[in-house]
Motif scaffolding. Structure first.
Motif, PDB file in Angstrom:
ATOM      1  N   LYS A   1       3.835  13.671  -6.982  1.00  0.00           N
ATOM      2  CA  LYS A   1       4.105  14.557  -8.115  1.00  0.00           C
ATOM      3  C   LYS A   1       2.996  14.508  -9.164  1.00  0.00           C
ATOM      4  CE  LYS A   1       9.146  13.893  -7.905  1.00  0.00           C
ATOM      5  NZ  LYS A   1      10.322  13.394  -8.677  1.00  0.00           N
ATOM      6  N   TRP A   2       2.291  13.366  -9.214  1.00  0.00           N
ATOM      7  CA  TRP A   2       1.330  13.151 -10.293  1.00  0.00           C
ATOM      8  C   TRP A   2      -0.112  13.212  -9.815  1.00  0.00           C
ATOM      9  CZ3 TRP A   2       3.904  13.731 -14.542  1.00  0.00           C
ATOM     10  CH2 TRP A   2       5.263  13.420 -14.548  1.00  0.00           C
ATOM     11  N   GLU A   3      -0.314  13.654  -8.591  1.00  0.00           N
ATOM     12  CA  GLU A   3      -1.671  13.828  -8.070  1.00  0.00           C
ATOM     13  C   GLU A   3      -2.368  14.951  -8.842  1.00  0.00           C
ATOM     14  OE1 GLU A   3      -2.279  14.077  -3.637  1.00  0.00           O
ATOM     15  OE2 GLU A   3      -3.018  16.051  -4.243  1.00  0.00           O
ATOM     16  N   GLY A   4      -3.523  14.653  -9.417  1.00  0.00           N
ATOM     17  CA  GLY A   4      -4.273  15.636 -10.189  1.00  0.00           C
ATOM     18  C   GLY A   4      -3.818  15.784 -11.619  1.00  0.00           C
TER      19      GLY A   4
ATOM     20  N   PRO B   1       3.551   2.378 -12.904  1.00  0.00           N
ATOM     21  CA  PRO B   1       2.711   2.272 -11.712  1.00  0.00           C
ATOM     22  C   PRO B   1       3.437   1.683 -10.512  1.00  0.00           C
ATOM     23  CG  PRO B   1       2.041   0.672 -13.391  1.00  0.00           C
ATOM     24  CD  PRO B   1       2.994   1.611 -14.040  1.00  0.00           C
ATOM     25  N   TRP B   2       4.364   0.746 -10.741  1.00  0.00           N
ATOM     26  CA  TRP B   2       5.065   0.163  -9.603  1.00  0.00           C
ATOM     27  C   TRP B   2       6.009   1.156  -8.943  1.00  0.00           C
ATOM     28  CZ3 TRP B   2       5.145  -1.653 -14.592  1.00  0.00           C
ATOM     29  CH2 TRP B   2       6.280  -1.379 -15.360  1.00  0.00           C
ATOM     30  N   VAL B   3       6.483   2.126  -9.702  1.00  0.00           N
ATOM     31  CA  VAL B   3       7.319   3.181  -9.114  1.00  0.00           C
ATOM     32  C   VAL B   3       6.467   4.080  -8.224  1.00  0.00           C
ATOM     33  CG1 VAL B   3       8.752   5.195  -9.599  1.00  0.00           C
ATOM     34  CG2 VAL B   3       8.980   3.132 -11.009  1.00  0.00           C
ATOM     35  N   LEU B   4       5.297   4.466  -8.722  1.00  0.00           N
ATOM     36  CA  LEU B   4       4.403   5.309  -7.937  1.00  0.00           C
ATOM     37  C   LEU B   4       3.902   4.578  -6.710  1.00  0.00           C
ATOM     38  CD1 LEU B   4       4.552   6.911 -10.583  1.00  0.00           C
ATOM     39  CD2 LEU B   4       2.109   7.392 -10.352  1.00  0.00           C
ATOM     40  N   ALA B   5       3.592   3.280  -6.860  1.00  0.00           N
ATOM     41  CA  ALA B   5       3.075   2.509  -5.740  1.00  0.00           C
ATOM     42  C   ALA B   5       4.123   2.346  -4.648  1.00  0.00           C
ATOM     43  CB  ALA B   5       2.600   1.138  -6.215  1.00  0.00           C
ATOM     44  N   GLY B   6       5.391   2.305  -5.037  1.00  0.00           N
ATOM     45  CA  GLY B   6       6.450   2.073  -4.064  1.00  0.00           C
ATOM     46  C   GLY B   6       7.092   3.317  -3.511  1.00  0.00           C
ATOM     47  N   ASP B   7       6.711   4.492  -4.032  1.00  0.00           N
ATOM     48  CA  ASP B   7       7.357   5.739  -3.606  1.00  0.00           C
ATOM     49  C   ASP B   7       6.303   6.832  -3.466  1.00  0.00           C
ATOM     50  OD1 ASP B   7       8.837   8.009  -3.193  1.00  0.00           O
ATOM     51  OD2 ASP B   7      10.212   7.691  -4.876  1.00  0.00           O
ATOM     52  N   PRO B   8       5.810   7.073  -2.240  1.00  0.00           N
ATOM     53  CA  PRO B   8       4.765   8.089  -2.053  1.00  0.00           C
ATOM     54  C   PRO B   8       5.169   9.464  -2.568  1.00  0.00           C
ATOM     55  CG  PRO B   8       5.008   6.749  -0.076  1.00  0.00           C
ATOM     56  CD  PRO B   8       6.139   6.374  -0.980  1.00  0.00           C
ATOM     57  N   ALA B   9       6.438   9.818  -2.458  1.00  0.00           N
ATOM     58  CA  ALA B   9       6.881  11.134  -2.937  1.00  0.00           C
ATOM     59  C   ALA B   9       6.748  11.228  -4.450  1.00  0.00           C
ATOM     60  CB  ALA B   9       8.329  11.382  -2.506  1.00  0.00           C
ATOM     61  N   GLU B  10       7.021  10.127  -5.142  1.00  0.00           N
ATOM     62  CA  GLU B  10       6.867  10.129  -6.588  1.00  0.00           C
ATOM     63  C   GLU B  10       5.397  10.182  -6.979  1.00  0.00           C
ATOM     64  OE1 GLU B  10       8.164  10.274 -10.498  1.00  0.00           O
ATOM     65  OE2 GLU B  10       9.316  10.455  -8.636  1.00  0.00           O
TER      66      GLU B  10
ATOM     67  N   GLU C   1      -4.456   5.833  -0.569  1.00  0.00           N
ATOM     68  CA  GLU C   1      -3.480   5.172  -1.426  1.00  0.00           C
ATOM     69  C   GLU C   1      -3.552   5.849  -2.788  1.00  0.00           C
ATOM     70  OE1 GLU C   1      -4.276   1.129  -2.439  1.00  0.00           O
ATOM     71  OE2 GLU C   1      -6.408   1.462  -2.784  1.00  0.00           O
ATOM     72  N   PRO C   2      -2.467   5.800  -3.558  1.00  0.00           N
ATOM     73  CA  PRO C   2      -2.532   6.373  -4.908  1.00  0.00           C
ATOM     74  C   PRO C   2      -3.540   5.605  -5.760  1.00  0.00           C
ATOM     75  CG  PRO C   2      -0.255   5.987  -4.232  1.00  0.00           C
ATOM     76  CD  PRO C   2      -1.123   5.289  -3.236  1.00  0.00           C
ATOM     77  N   LYS C   3      -4.231   6.330  -6.635  1.00  0.00           N
ATOM     78  CA  LYS C   3      -5.223   5.722  -7.511  1.00  0.00           C
ATOM     79  C   LYS C   3      -5.129   6.360  -8.891  1.00  0.00           C
ATOM     80  CE  LYS C   3      -8.539   5.191  -3.682  1.00  0.00           C
ATOM     81  NZ  LYS C   3      -8.509   3.730  -3.519  1.00  0.00           N
ATOM     82  N   LEU C   4      -5.582   5.613  -9.882  1.00  0.00           N
ATOM     83  CA  LEU C   4      -5.730   6.154 -11.224  1.00  0.00           C
ATOM     84  C   LEU C   4      -7.210   6.295 -11.500  1.00  0.00           C
ATOM     85  CD1 LEU C   4      -4.199   6.919 -13.885  1.00  0.00           C
ATOM     86  CD2 LEU C   4      -4.729   4.602 -14.670  1.00  0.00           C
TER      87      LEU C   4
END
Length: 500
Positions: free
Chosen positions: A176-179, A164-173, A242-245
């Motif tokens: 990739k996992w949206e949806g 999660p900290w990688v996704l939170a710190g890198d919008p491009a990453e 913001e990214p969410k789970l």
């Protein structure tokens, strides 16, 4: 993201104008790539990686349903995935025929026809957020309908392990996992969910820090506490400012695991965010509760004027309770005045003995929560009983209608900001709009109305347009894009026969 999550911003911030937030239309983009796949050749990977342009028709064959939104007030969406899984393999389908969606189950193979690629962006709504990212989804074409046809069943791809900290710190990453169905391992609850009037708006943060949203399932405040450690938490990768789970149910939470802590003299002084909660050393809650030197004695005025940074754990001595709600209370510096009040969220619900006029000590963390200054995770200790400060009279009622935070900066200099958290009083005002479905009504002038809310008191009989109030008293609170007065009881609402 579910309708309910969108409602948190577009419905509440703009008083229900959801339709105005979705203006992509159904026309095929003029600059759609000539070499983009079409018809049966299209895949979700093409949709998510930019091969297909926004506005272009989309047809998907043999994709598997990974999640169905059947929780909360607004339901009917579905997430689908390519069977091979991996980055860019999932997408949200928005606006499909509800009667068909209701017959589907996770694991159904479906064909999706009649949709277009849309990048949902609420920027036209004028929200207080600015972000270039959008939510990729399949929506109906203008005047058309999405046709979902079940063609079989299949095993749902296993959630992909991501950090999660990688996704939170890198919008491009994160993109990739949206949806896509993903999972986090060994994550701790950083902030428990709050009680929400609309359950599918509840959220809490886990290691990352990363937001976990109740869009698809209940996140009860009774089920999660700060510090809870989970061996894994799974769900759909979502995005809305913001990214969410988005967990799909209780089965997406596996208790146990090993979570890193930051609570020793060594870890609280090494300049590293050891537990990946977004705070380093003395800015970290666990360090603040472990090391006395991490607590700063100060005043509410210093907190509200920015003299104390967000993330600091503070001690407020001998402040006076002005209002008490179910899981929160408001306190003021005894001297009163501008910038003298703040909302407090105790670690446990306020004790029954705490009433307006109680003198208390408050130790908690300064937080900016969607532009509201708060004291969170607070320990409230009763000291004595005193007098409630006199409400601060606001002669210019329009001063409390402050659009400044909508401009994008929480600390924008606005006319209402100095009154945030303060017990205020307005006089001789007429009702502009009756209570809406959330119990909020407005007074003053139609071009600059002041909101009155029902967190602590539900006005009865319901105010009607033209009704006069000689006096309205309450604490001024900022939430969902507007400042609002929160009356505490019927005594705070004095009706009259006519206003000047």
């Amino acid at each position: 993201m579910s309708h309910a999550t969108r409602s948190r911003f577009c419905l509440f911030l703009l008083l229900g104008v959801i339709a105005g937030c979705r203006d992509s239309g159904g026309d095929v983009s003029a600059d759609a790539r000539s070499d983009a796949p079409s018809g049966d050749d299209q895949t979700i990977y093409d949709v998510q990686n930019g091969t297909i342009q926004p506005g272009s028709p989309v047809t998907l064959r043999g994709v598997v349903v990974t999640a169905l939104d059947r929780f909360g007030e607004r339901t009917g969406e579905l997430y689908v995935s390519e069977l091979a899984g991996g980055p860019y393999s999932g997408v949200l389908v928005f606006g499909a025929e509800r009667s068909v969606v209701d017959t589907l189950a996770v694991g159904d193979l479906v064909d999706i026809e009649g949709g277009i690629l849309d990048e949902f962006d609420c920027a036209p709504c004028g929200t207080p957020f600015s972000d270039a990212q959008t939510l990729t989804e399949i929506t109906p074409a203008m005047g058309g309908a999405i046709i979902v046809t079940k063609v079989g069943t299949a095993a749902v791809p296993a959630p992909t392990l991501v950090e999660p900290w990688v996704l939170a710190g890198d919008p491009a990453e994160a993109e990739k996992w949206e949806g896509v169905l993903i999972t986090f391992e060994n994550v701790a609850v950083l902030r428990a969910p709050r009680a929400e009037m609309v359950p599918d708006r509840a959220e809490f943060d886990v290691t990352g820090p990363y937001a976990v949203s109740a869009s698809l399932t209940e996140l009860s405040p009774d089920a999660f506490s700060r510090g809870d450690c989970f061996a894994s938490v799974s769900g759909i990768g979502g995005y809305f400012y913001e990214p969410k789970l988005l967990p799909r149910g209780a089965g997406d939470f596996v208790a146990g695991g090993t979570c890193v802590t930051e609570d020793s003299a060594e870890t609280c002084a090494n300049g590293v965010d050891d537990d990946r909660n977004g705070f380093v050393d003395c800015a970290d809650f666990s360090c603040q509760t472990t090391l006395p030197e991490c607590v700063v004695a100060t005043t509410i005025t210093d907190v509200q004027t920015g003299m104390v940074a967000a993330g600091t754990r503070v001690l407020l001595d001998d402040v006076v309770v002005t209002a008490v709600a179910a899981d929160q209370l408001w306190v003021q510096d005894a001297a009163g005045g501008l910038h003298s009040g703040v909302i407090v969220f105790p670690l446990t619900p306020p004790e029954d003995s705490l009433v307006p006029g109680s003198v208390v000590d408050v130790e908690g963390q300064v937080t900016e929560y969607f532009c509201t200054t708060e004291i969170e995770d607070a320990v409230v200790t009763a000291v004595s009983v005193g007098l409630v400060p006199l409400p601060l009279d606001v002669a210019d009622v329009a001063a409390l209608h402050d659009p400044a935070p909508m401009a994008g900066a929480c600390d924008a200099a606005g006319t209402a900001e100095p009154y945030e958290g303060v017990l205020v009083r307005i006089r001789d005002v007429s009702v502009v709009a009756a209570p809406d479905m959330y119990g909020e009504w407005t007074v003053g002038a139609a071009i600059a109305p002041v909101h009155v809310d029902d967190v602590m008191h539900d006005a009865a009989p319901a105010p009607a347009p033209g009704d006069c109030f000689f006096e309205i008293i309450g604490v001024l609170h900022y939430s969902f894009g507007v400042f609002k007065i929160e009356p505490r009881s019927a005594d705070d609402l004095v009706r009259g026969d006519g206003c000047p």
